[in-house]
Write a protein that holds these residues in place. Structure first.
Motif, PDB file in Angstrom:
ATOM      1  N   GLU A 175       0.908  -1.251   0.026  1.00  0.00           N
ATOM      2  CA  GLU A 175      -0.006   0.104  -0.166  1.00  0.00           C
ATOM      3  C   GLU A 175       0.807   1.059   0.028  1.00  0.00           C
ATOM      4  O   GLU A 175       0.524   2.300  -0.666  1.00  0.00           O
ATOM      5  CB  GLU A 175      -0.970  -0.026   1.216  1.00  0.00           C
ATOM      6  CG  GLU A 175      -2.010  -1.139   1.296  1.00  0.00           C
ATOM      7  CD  GLU A 175      -1.617  -2.348   1.746  1.00  0.00           C
ATOM      8  OE1 GLU A 175      -0.327  -2.554   2.370  1.00  0.00           O
ATOM      9  OE2 GLU A 175      -1.961  -3.433   1.289  1.00  0.00           O
ATOM     10  N   GLN A 176       1.926   1.379   0.543  1.00  0.00           N
ATOM     11  CA  GLN A 176       2.815   2.449   0.719  1.00  0.00           C
ATOM     12  C   GLN A 176       3.653   2.732  -0.808  1.00  0.00           C
ATOM     13  O   GLN A 176       4.145   3.745  -0.983  1.00  0.00           O
ATOM     14  CB  GLN A 176       4.033   2.342   1.858  1.00  0.00           C
ATOM     15  CG  GLN A 176       3.379   2.420   3.018  1.00  0.00           C
ATOM     16  CD  GLN A 176       4.591   2.392   4.278  1.00  0.00           C
ATOM     17  OE1 GLN A 176       5.491   2.082   4.007  1.00  0.00           O
ATOM     18  NE2 GLN A 176       4.149   3.200   5.140  1.00  0.00           N
ATOM     19  N   PRO A 183       0.687   5.426  -5.719  1.00  0.00           N
ATOM     20  CA  PRO A 183       0.443   6.323  -5.603  1.00  0.00           C
ATOM     21  C   PRO A 183      -0.767   6.825  -4.501  1.00  0.00           C
ATOM     22  O   PRO A 183      -1.677   5.907  -4.224  1.00  0.00           O
ATOM     23  CB  PRO A 183       0.013   6.803  -7.096  1.00  0.00           C
ATOM     24  CG  PRO A 183       0.178   5.777  -7.959  1.00  0.00           C
ATOM     25  CD  PRO A 183       0.226   4.430  -6.898  1.00  0.00           C
ATOM     26  N   ALA A 184      -0.925   8.105  -4.078  1.00  0.00           N
ATOM     27  CA  ALA A 184      -1.963   8.410  -3.171  1.00  0.00           C
ATOM     28  C   ALA A 184      -3.308   8.312  -3.734  1.00  0.00           C
ATOM     29  O   ALA A 184      -3.768   8.744  -4.887  1.00  0.00           O
ATOM     30  CB  ALA A 184      -1.850   9.744  -2.760  1.00  0.00           C
ATOM     31  N   GLY A 185      -4.098   7.550  -2.921  1.00  0.00           N
ATOM     32  CA  GLY A 185      -5.526   7.327  -3.080  1.00  0.00           C
ATOM     33  C   GLY A 185      -5.844   6.254  -3.848  1.00  0.00           C
ATOM     34  O   GLY A 185      -7.100   5.830  -4.051  1.00  0.00           O
ATOM     35  N   GLU A 225      -5.850   2.039  -4.131  1.00  0.00           N
ATOM     36  CA  GLU A 225      -6.184   0.881  -3.654  1.00  0.00           C
ATOM     37  C   GLU A 225      -5.164  -0.131  -4.105  1.00  0.00           C
ATOM     38  O   GLU A 225      -5.264  -0.377  -5.275  1.00  0.00           O
ATOM     39  CB  GLU A 225      -7.502   0.356  -3.197  1.00  0.00           C
ATOM     40  CG  GLU A 225      -8.322   1.512  -2.285  1.00  0.00           C
ATOM     41  CD  GLU A 225      -9.636   1.043  -2.025  1.00  0.00           C
ATOM     42  OE1 GLU A 225      -9.842  -0.063  -1.867  1.00  0.00           O
ATOM     43  OE2 GLU A 225     -10.596   1.863  -1.805  1.00  0.00           O
TER      44      GLU A 225
END
Length: 98
Positions: A30-31, A34-36, A38
């Protein structure tokens, strides 16, 4: 001299593969997205994915590196490693070209 060039090239490829494996072992998937976004559900644990990507790096970059080594020797270009170069030529000068 060619043996030292291949040793340095192999060391760089192995180091890159080990860093890739370490990335998958240390950080959750998850890290690395990219942001947002899933993470898709994966049936494979992180260490299996890390080994797979490390293997791909060893094969693909190893073959590309050997091809580049062969072309450099045929064209008379400088190799991966030059014993006469100092720290400035190894680390400082490449930073200026980025």
């Amino acid at each position: 001299m060619a043996k030292k060039q291949l040793t340095v090239l192999g060391g760089f490829v192995v180091l890159f593969a080990l860093l890739t494996l370490a990335t998958f072992l240390v950080f959750p998937a998850e890290q690395m997205l990219p942001a947002g976004m899933e993470a898709p559900p994966s049936a494979s644990p992180g260490w299996v994915m890390g080994l797979a990507y490390a293997g791909i790096i060893l094969v693909v970059y190893g073959l590309l590196g050997l091809g580049g080594f062969w072309f450099a020797r045929r064209l008379g270009l400088s190799g991966v490693y030059r014993p006469s170069a100092g720290w400035r030529q190894w680390f400082v000068w490449p930073c200026w070209w980025v």
